[in-house]
Scaffold this motif. Structure first.
Motif, PDB file in Angstrom:
ATOM      1  N   THR A  44       0.818  -1.178   0.130  1.00  0.00           N
ATOM      2  CA  THR A  44      -0.067   0.055  -0.073  1.00  0.00           C
ATOM      3  C   THR A  44       0.870   1.408   0.017  1.00  0.00           C
ATOM      4  O   THR A  44       0.379   2.455  -0.597  1.00  0.00           O
ATOM      5  CB  THR A  44      -1.082   0.039   1.168  1.00  0.00           C
ATOM      6  N   LYS A  45       2.143   1.040   0.600  1.00  0.00           N
ATOM      7  CA  LYS A  45       2.910   2.365   0.693  1.00  0.00           C
ATOM      8  C   LYS A  45       3.078   2.959  -0.796  1.00  0.00           C
ATOM      9  O   LYS A  45       3.644   2.475  -1.729  1.00  0.00           O
ATOM     10  CB  LYS A  45       4.116   2.234   1.223  1.00  0.00           C
ATOM     11  N   GLY A  46       2.576   4.224  -0.994  1.00  0.00           N
ATOM     12  CA  GLY A  46       2.940   4.985  -2.185  1.00  0.00           C
ATOM     13  C   GLY A  46       1.845   4.865  -3.083  1.00  0.00           C
ATOM     14  O   GLY A  46       2.082   5.370  -4.355  1.00  0.00           O
ATOM     15  N   LYS A  47       0.982   3.924  -2.949  1.00  0.00           N
ATOM     16  CA  LYS A  47      -0.192   3.387  -3.854  1.00  0.00           C
ATOM     17  C   LYS A  47      -1.008   4.765  -4.189  1.00  0.00           C
ATOM     18  O   LYS A  47      -1.230   5.501  -3.276  1.00  0.00           O
ATOM     19  CB  LYS A  47      -1.070   2.588  -3.507  1.00  0.00           C
ATOM     20  N   TYR A  48      -1.302   5.310  -5.465  1.00  0.00           N
ATOM     21  CA  TYR A  48      -1.967   6.445  -5.759  1.00  0.00           C
ATOM     22  C   TYR A  48      -3.371   5.859  -5.775  1.00  0.00           C
ATOM     23  O   TYR A  48      -4.013   5.077  -5.875  1.00  0.00           O
ATOM     24  CB  TYR A  48      -1.760   6.737  -7.173  1.00  0.00           C
ATOM     25  N   THR A  63      -1.617   9.757  -1.939  1.00  0.00           N
ATOM     26  CA  THR A  63      -0.761   8.428  -1.790  1.00  0.00           C
ATOM     27  C   THR A  63      -0.972   7.845  -0.368  1.00  0.00           C
ATOM     28  O   THR A  63      -1.094   8.376   0.631  1.00  0.00           O
ATOM     29  CB  THR A  63       0.611   8.571  -2.040  1.00  0.00           C
ATOM     30  N   ILE A  72      -3.130   9.639   5.044  1.00  0.00           N
ATOM     31  CA  ILE A  72      -2.671   9.570   3.599  1.00  0.00           C
ATOM     32  C   ILE A  72      -2.105  10.793   3.202  1.00  0.00           C
ATOM     33  O   ILE A  72      -2.235  11.855   3.944  1.00  0.00           O
ATOM     34  CB  ILE A  72      -3.923   9.367   2.499  1.00  0.00           C
ATOM     35  N   ASN A  75      -1.791  15.311  -2.206  1.00  0.00           N
ATOM     36  CA  ASN A  75      -1.170  16.299  -3.082  1.00  0.00           C
ATOM     37  C   ASN A  75      -2.397  17.419  -3.456  1.00  0.00           C
ATOM     38  O   ASN A  75      -2.833  17.168  -4.214  1.00  0.00           O
ATOM     39  CB  ASN A  75      -0.491  16.019  -4.198  1.00  0.00           C
ATOM     40  N   VAL A  90      -4.914   8.691 -12.491  1.00  0.00           N
ATOM     41  CA  VAL A  90      -4.626   7.744 -11.646  1.00  0.00           C
ATOM     42  C   VAL A  90      -4.084   6.440 -12.431  1.00  0.00           C
ATOM     43  O   VAL A  90      -2.993   6.072 -12.086  1.00  0.00           O
ATOM     44  CB  VAL A  90      -5.474   7.461 -10.383  1.00  0.00           C
ATOM     45  N   LYS A  93      -1.002   7.215 -13.911  1.00  0.00           N
ATOM     46  CA  LYS A  93       0.074   6.972 -12.821  1.00  0.00           C
ATOM     47  C   LYS A  93       0.538   5.665 -12.480  1.00  0.00           C
ATOM     48  O   LYS A  93       1.881   5.472 -12.354  1.00  0.00           O
ATOM     49  CB  LYS A  93      -0.121   7.907 -11.378  1.00  0.00           C
ATOM     50  N   ARG A  94      -0.415   4.917 -12.293  1.00  0.00           N
ATOM     51  CA  ARG A  94      -0.261   3.542 -11.876  1.00  0.00           C
ATOM     52  C   ARG A  94       0.476   2.736 -13.254  1.00  0.00           C
ATOM     53  O   ARG A  94       1.484   1.876 -12.979  1.00  0.00           O
ATOM     54  CB  ARG A  94      -1.392   2.729 -11.642  1.00  0.00           C
ATOM     55  N   LYS A  97       4.136   3.620 -13.043  1.00  0.00           N
ATOM     56  CA  LYS A  97       4.688   2.872 -11.961  1.00  0.00           C
ATOM     57  C   LYS A  97       5.153   1.436 -12.282  1.00  0.00           C
ATOM     58  O   LYS A  97       6.090   0.842 -11.957  1.00  0.00           O
ATOM     59  CB  LYS A  97       3.764   2.996 -10.572  1.00  0.00           C
TER      60      LYS A  97
END
Length: 105
Positions: A44-48, A63, A72, A75, A90, A93-94, A97
């Motif tokens: 989960t860390k940094g998941k948009y 995130t 969370i 931004n 999103v 962005k994913r 990633k």
């Protein structure tokens, strides 16, 4: 965690996702669903994600923290007044990633 890895020919599914999103078609082909499951699973860390304050008609890019229950990271510089545009952002962005490449659409 998903064992599925993105393939070169999966790019065509980007177009399917965008078409489905903007036409409010909630059925995804099994191939597209595999990609969405990959994007939504894992650490989960940094998941948009998207954050919408209850008193505003804006969605913000955010995130997730490493641990559930922690705050969370929102931004406030990246906001959307349309949830479809926010979901598309999103997704892109994913995609970057997971592939290391930006979508040019």
């Amino acid at each position: 965690m998903s064992k599925y890895k993105l393939q070169k020919d999966d790019y065509k599914l980007v177009l399917e996702f965008r078409k489905n999103l903007f036409e409010n078609n909630y059925y995804h082909s099994p191939s597209l669903q595999r990609i969405l499951n990959l994007f939504r699973s894992g650490a989960t860390k940094g998941k948009y994600v998207l954050f919408k304050p209850s008193n505003k008609k804006l969605w913000y890019l955010a995130t997730l923290p490493e641990k559930r229950g922690h705050r969370i990271k929102i931004n406030y510089k990246i906001s959307f007044d349309n949830p479809l545009d926010a979901e598309w952002y999103v997704f892109k962005k994913r995609w970057k990633k997971h592939t290391g490449r930006s979508l040019k659409i």
